[in-house]
Design an enzyme around this catalytic site. Structure first.
Site, PDB file in Angstrom:
ATOM      1  CG  ASP A 256      -1.986  -0.935   1.196  1.00 55.75           C
ATOM      2  OD1 ASP A 256      -1.999  -1.952   0.330  1.00 55.75           O
ATOM      3  OD2 ASP A 256      -2.775  -1.293   1.889  1.00 55.75           O
TER       4      ASP A 256
ATOM      5  CE  LYS B 227      -3.741  -4.426   1.460  1.00 57.09           C
ATOM      6  NZ  LYS B 227      -4.573  -3.478   2.034  1.00 57.09           N
TER       7      LYS B 227
ATOM      8  CB  CYS C 154      -2.368  -2.801   5.402  1.00 57.64           C
ATOM      9  SG  CYS C 154      -3.909  -2.209   5.117  1.00 57.64           S
TER      10      CYS C 154
END
Length: 188
Positions: A10, A86, A119
């Protein structure tokens, strides 16, 4: 030595200063992630990128198809490096991440990215529970100030708390410099 893969989680445009959800220290973390990517590429070890998109246009950031949800230029994937899309905190949930790692015989994962308290925490715990050896590069991860019950917790303390918790039972937590130095020593 068991096969290692770098997982870049990310590092996306919305987390940078002009984005919708800027993180504290994101530029330095992305620079260190870039060093890790380069080292893994030079060693011919797999690099897997993970990119988050929410499923609703009403999301506060990472809206579907937006520029903010794209990988940042500091960590762009090469054509031979997969990008896992995701929709949940845990990068393994309803994605092909585990299949990609298992196809390549990966036993050890090295994790960099954002956000430390979400995350990164999610992927590290999941990877350990799935049986992978896990290393987190703490200075290649970023987070932001949080608030609980009227108390603001500064990003540095959020990051330290999560790295401490992960280092207790889930992962080896080291700096970029230490990891690269240890890798060079093992190669000699």
């Amino acid at each position: 030595m068991s096969k290692q893969a770098l997982i870049v989680v990310d590092i996306q445009n919305d987390y940078f200063p002009q984005g919708k959800w800027p993180l504290v220290g994101v530029e330095a973390a992305a620079d260190n992630a870039g060093k890790m990517i380069e080292a893994f590429r030079q060693a011919a070890n797999p690099v897997v990128h993970v990119r988050h998109e929410f499923t609703s246009d009403e999301a506060p950031f990472f809206t579907p198809g937006s520029e903010g949800a794209q990988l940042h230029t500091k960590v762009l994937n090469r054509a031979d490096e997969p990008v896992v899309l995701k929709h949940f905190v845990n990068s393994f949930r309803e994605t092909e991440l585990q299949a990609i790692l298992d196809q390549q015989g990966v036993e050890q994962v090295v994790v960099v990215g954002s956000m430390s308290h979400m995350c990164i925490d999610g992927i590290v715990r999941a990877a350990a529970d799935l049986g992978y050896g896990v290393t987190v590069i703490h200075d290649a991860c970023a987070t932001r100030d949080l608030e609980f019950n009227g108390v603001v917790v500064p990003a540095a303390q959020v990051h330290a708390a999560f790295m401490s918790a992960l280092g207790f039972a889930y992962a080896n937590v080291v700096s970029t410099e230490q990891f690269l130095s240890d890798s060079q020593a093992q190669a000699q």
